[in-house]
Scaffold this active site. Structure first.
Site, PDB file in Angstrom:
ATOM      1  N   SER B  85       0.834  -1.205   0.000  1.00 39.65           N
ATOM      2  CA  SER B  85       0.000   0.000   0.000  1.00 39.65           C
ATOM      3  C   SER B  85       0.865   1.251   0.000  1.00 39.65           C
ATOM      4  CB  SER B  85      -0.882   0.037   1.245  1.00 39.65           C
ATOM      5  OG  SER B  85      -1.741  -1.056   1.257  1.00 39.65           O
ATOM      6  N   GLN B  86       0.273   2.355  -0.449  1.00 38.72           N
ATOM      7  CA  GLN B  86       1.032   3.603  -0.422  1.00 38.72           C
ATOM      8  C   GLN B  86       1.263   4.008   1.032  1.00 38.72           C
ATOM      9  OE1 GLN B  86      -2.540   5.959  -2.162  1.00 38.72           O
ATOM     10  NE2 GLN B  86      -1.149   7.479  -1.339  1.00 38.72           N
TER      11      GLN B  86
END
Lengths: 805, 234
Positions: B85-86
């Protein structure tokens, strides 16, 4: 200027390049090329994001334009031996259909990574180049006969059109019969026939090298096709990757590639209430072209799974006892099981994809336990709009489930896809099939800011208001769970007791009632407040749409049936500013790739069209005059604007995309082919003035007739609809086949040095025209787009007399 | 003798430290910038979360070809069709869970192991389940190499949680079939918190936050990333 005589005029004859051999070769090669395009769309849809595919295929088609550029540059070399080069272009193009695709599979490329990994762009370039190779070779082979062999352009161009028509029509049954992995056999087989026409020379004896090339093609026909390598981000790839995953059924046909996979690690229940604490039974997952399409719970037909009662989409069953249910779209067996668990009296499912129906009903019956014994289930294999127009029965619940994802759209993936069911006309047709107190029900994923749910509410409101059913607010209920929404509407007002049932349903399952209880100020969550305000505004706010919003939430119509297009172009800068680095989930990628496709084709066209002027040293650069460029640019754009808009309108009339594509491409090619064949008689400036005027009139008249008659036509059988569709396009298509060969003939008469350039311009701007047709349909609607096409023909006509001067 | 030993130990420690710093140095700055620009500026304010994210070398959790861009504000592929995930989403999810030093955490979908590493900086124990063996093995190795002793990674179907290790004070679900798995709700301790992102690969649109109160009742609410709130506010 002199005529384009080969240096050795006998070469054409020596190489067997007489009209008797060339025209059939061009015919079959064109058929193979068009079949290759159609097959590529299917193969790449299976491998990648579907919305990425038009970009790839249309850019690969730029190879046709590139062929014109290349021929212009190496014109002097080609002139020496055009017959031989023609033969070898055919012989090389055909194996390239197969080899280029095999090679492209070796490139470690995935469109997902274009967003994150700069290193993905060179790989994309190689991938793109490989797919363009067969189109380039085919384009060279098709252009040589009238540019260098001195053959009349009319018959050659007619062969191109007729071949394309044949390719489109043959592709249809082939898609039905062949497994997905074997589809490239079709262009190979058609191409092999083309090769057979270029094997012999003057004396009738075979040339060894050419025979060897044909043998290579035949060898490719019998060796097994390459395994299709899926993007790891496709749903099918992800499920296949799970431990213990196994494919339990597969079918393919014109609608797509359908597979069912069982994996113990799959537990799908999108939006299920957190109040459910039981077990979800093992499930098989259904995929259409590698994308999740539905779920089949194991033995669900024998023991109804309890979890199916825990979705907001169950709402209509809480408002109507023992309903006769119509479900628009087959989503595995979950829809039927939900209806059975909620005591429906019958279920009718409308699903045009025959392969999916057969797979669920026959191949998976052992796994699913069949349909629940107590529930009569009928499946109608046709388009939803056709069914609504044809079948006169009424239903108590009409369901369109999951309108925001899966079969309809996901993250803008299908923003560019036509959805005639969710237009004003589609909602009108569905409302007309409701019985007394019957409910129209839609469900889907919640999004922030709200989009699909608000747009469908606006559409329902518009139709109820138009029918004089006021106040609309009393006829709609809307609820949501933690992730999904459900909307029901009907023609008669809900009673307070019914609203109480809705409230109790929400309370029991942990859902929120959004309408009629919308109290925007009573909630503190920004998302909830935004949702309630949007719903309230859609149902009871001032009529019309707020122009200030970031998204376009106005109802879709049959003239621009893009329910999932929310993007307003003018708000893009503000959009970007508000979202910063978190813009990815909001972007409608279908539109992005469409616009990117147009941009790339225009840039490549500009770059490549300048090449002849730079490299050609025999003065042919001068041939690239403004009049030639203007004429063939307008022609390329106009043809595609008209053809593709007819195709899109045909999806409604004919009931499905593939048939519409095959009939539109086939029909336009066939009638344009006839037009090309007779074009020699109509080349005078005076006659051509009438031709261009006739095109404009026939295009507009044909399209207006078709779109006006679409509603009544839907109630008729397939044969009538097909006949009407073909009749509407035939006059325009016939006349549209004339301008290209007529102008080529004029260029030939003054030396022909500009013919490859004209071919290139036409090829490039046909690709750009395809993108523009989609952009026009998205933002202007079909009628305006067709109108622009007609105007472009008038403009083209004004330039005709300057061509070849 | 003992002096010599001390010198040698000091030298080896300094050498190791220098090596580590030398290796980490370019990433250290990037990491600090990431926390400042992508996490703090976007509204993540819990100092413990910020410290954890400054601490954990994200670049070691992504494939070598993506290391140079490991601190950019994007999700990234980690192989097998999975993504990391970012950074902002990791920070947001961790902050929402309000992890305490005594918490026992379950993570469903280990992936790269980065989220587990950040949680392990804040909680007592982290149990992580990954269905794909290759990812489980890789993340286990990475976490072990980085010295995380309070994270246990197991290959298995995370849908069923890790019953023997439950109940959990907090649960992070990174891969669900569009719903909250009932077995996980059962393994959530009374008063526990659960977070689950919604959206496809690369495409987190919002988060679902679930709480189980002292009586075992479940409540849920959607949590929007800051930019999305701005969009709605518009």
């Amino acid at each position: 200027m002199s005529t384009p005589e080969p240096r050795d005029r006998g070469d054409a004859v020596y190489a067997g390049a007489t009209a008797e051999r060339v025209v059939p070769a061009v015919f079959f090669l064109s058929a193979a090329t068009l079949a290759n395009e159609i097959v590529l769309i299917r193969l790449l849809s299976f491998r990648f994001w579907p919305h990425f595919v038009p970009l790839i295929v249309s850019q690969a088609m730029l190879g046709l334009g590139g062929a014109g550029v290349a021929l212009q540059i190496v014109r002097r070399q080609v002139v020496r031996s055009p017959g031989r080069i023609f033969a070898w272009m055919v012989l090389l193009a055909v194996p390239a259909f197969d080899l280029a695709f095999r090679a492209s599979q070796l490139i470690p490329f995935d469109p997902f990574l274009l967003l994150w990994d700069p290193g993905a762009w060179p790989r994309f370039g190689v991938f793109f180049f490989l797919l363009a190779v067969p189109f380039f070779l085919s384009g060279c082979a098709t252009a040589i006969p009238f540019a260098f062999l001195g053959l009349k352009p009319g018959p050659v161009y007619a062969a191109t059109f007729a071949g394309s028509a044949a390719g489109a029509l043959v592709a249809l049954p082939f898609l039905m019969l062949a497994p997905t992995g074997w589809l490239l056999r079709l262009p190979l087989a058609l191409g092999a026939v083309a090769c057979a026409f270029v094997l012999s020379d003057k004396g009738g004896g075979w040339r060894k090298g050419r025979a060897a090339a044909l043998c290579a093609v035949l060898l490719l026909l019998v060796i097994p096709p390459a395994d299709l390598r899926l993007s790891p981000y496709k749903d099918l790839a992800a499920v296949r990757n799970l431990p213990g995953a196994r494919e339990i059924a597969s079918r393919s046909g014109i609608w797509g590639d359908y597979r069912a996979v069982f994996a113990p690690g799959v537990h799908s229940a999108p939006g299920m209430s957190v109040r459910f604490m039981g077990e979800i039974p093992p499930q098989a997952t259904l995929f259409a072209d590698g994308e999740l399409r539905g779920i089949v719970p194991k033995d669900g037909g024998r023991t109804l799974p309890a979890y199916l009662g825990y979705f907001p989409a169950v709402l209509p069953y809480r408002l109507f006892d023992h309903p006769r249910v119509l479900q628009l779209g087959l989503r595995g067996t979950e829809g039927v099981l939900t209806a059975a668990a909620n005591f429906a009296s019958s279920v009718t499912i409308v699903e045009p994809a025959r392969e999916l129906v057969r797979m669920v009903r026959e191949d998976l019956s052992g796994f699913s336990g069949g349909w629940p014994g107590s529930l009569p289930v009928e499946i109608r294999e046709e388009g939803a709009r056709n069914f609504l127009a044809r079948d006169r029965r009424v239903f108590d619940v009409i369901e369109a489930a999951d309108i925001s994802s899966a079969t309809f759209s996901s993250l803008g993936v299908h923003a560019t896809g036509e959805t005639f069911l969710l237009t004003r006309e589609g909602i009108r047709a569905a409302l007309a099939r409701l019985g007394e107190g019957g409910l129209l029900a839609f469900s889907g994923w919640l999004k922030a800011p709200p989009r699909e749910n608000v747009k469908i509410l606006r559409t329902i409101r518009a139709e109820l208001s138009a029918a004089g059913l006021a106040p609309v607010a009393d006829r709609i209920a809307a609820i949501h769970g933690w992730g999904t929404f459900s909307v029901v509407a009907r023609r008669t007002p809900f009673h307070p007791a019914e609203m109480e049932r809705v409230r109790r349903f929400c309370s029991d399952y942990g859902y929120s009632m959004v309408w009629p209880d919308a109290g925007a100020k009573a909630v503190d969550s920004a998302e909830e407040r935004a949702l309630r305000e949007a719903v309230s505004d859609a149902i009871a706010g001032p009529p019309g749409e707020r122009e200030a919003g970031l998204f376009d939430l106005s109802p879709a119509t049959d003239d621009s049936p893009y329910f999932h297009r929310f993007l307003r172009l003018r708000t893009l800068p503000e959009f970007r500013r508000l979202l910063g680095s978190q813009w990815v989930p909001f972007v409608e990628w279908g539109i992005v790739f469409l616009v990117l496709s147009l941009g790339v084709s225009l840039v490549l066209a500009a770059m490549l069209l300048l090449l002849p002027a730079v490299f050609a040293r025999d003065g042919t650069g001068k041939a690239a005059t403004a009049s030639v460029a203007g004429y063939f640019t307008a022609l390329g754009l106009a043809y595609m604007l008209v053809e593709l808009t007819f195709l899109k309108a045909g999806i409604l009339v004919l009931g499905d995309t593939i048939r519409a594509a095959c009939l539109a491409i086939g029909g336009f090619s066939f009638f344009s082919g006839i037009g090309s064949a007779v074009s020699g008689r109509w080349e005078s400036e005076r006659t051509m003035r009438w031709v261009f005027a006739g095109i404009a009139v026939c295009v507009v008249a044909g399209f207006v007739t078709l779109s006006t008659a679409a509603g009544p036509l839907l109630a008729h059988g397939w044969a009538v609809r097909t006949a009407a569709f073909v009749a509407a396009l035939a006059p325009a298509a016939f006349l549209m086949g004339i301008p290209f060969p007529a102008a080529i003939s004029r260029l030939g008469a003054v030396g022909g040095s500009a013919i490859p350039f004209a071919w290139a311009v036409n090829g490039f701007f046909s690709v750009a025209g395809a993108s523009l047709a989609s952009i026009g349909a998205l933002w202007l609607g079909f009628r305006w787009t067709v109108g622009i096409g007609a105007v472009l023909y008038i403009i083209t006509g004004l330039q005709y007399r300057r061509v070849g001067r | 003798m003992s002096f010599l030993r001390i010198v040698m130990i000091a030298a080896s420690v300094l050498s190791a430290l220098h090596g580590a710093l030398a290796t980490d140095d370019p990433y250290l700055q990037k990491r600090a910038a990431m926390v400042r620009d992508q996490i703090e500026r976007e509204g993540i304010s819990d100092p413990r979360v910020l410290a954890a994210m400054r601490d954990v070398p994200r670049h070691l959790f992504v494939p070598p070809s993506f290391r140079a861009r490991a601190y950019e504000p994007y999700p990234m592929p980690i192989g097998e069709g999975q993504t990391i995930s970012q950074p902002y989403i990791v920070g947001l999810m961790t902050q929402i869970l309000r992890l305490k030093e005594t918490d026992r955490v379950l993570e469903v979908g280990t992936g790269s192991g980065y989220q587990a590493a950040v949680a392990a900086r804040l909680a007592a124990e982290v149990y992580s389940v990954e269905i794909l063996e290759s990812l489980a093995a890789r993340s286990r190795r990475t976490l072990s190499d980085l010295g995380f002793r309070n994270v246990v990674v197991r290959q298995g179907d995370g849908y069923y949680g890790w019953e023997e290790k439950g109940p959990f004070d907090a649960i992070i679900v990174t891969c669900a079939g569009g719903h909250v798995p009932p077995p996980l709700l059962r393994q959530l301790r009374d008063g526990g918190r659960m977070i689950m992102p919604v959206g496809g690969p690369f495409m987190t649109q919002n988060l679902v936050f679930i709480e189980k109160d002292a009586r075992g009742s479940i409540t849920h609410r959607n949590v929007l990333p800051v930019a999305f709130v701005r969009l709605i506010g518009h």
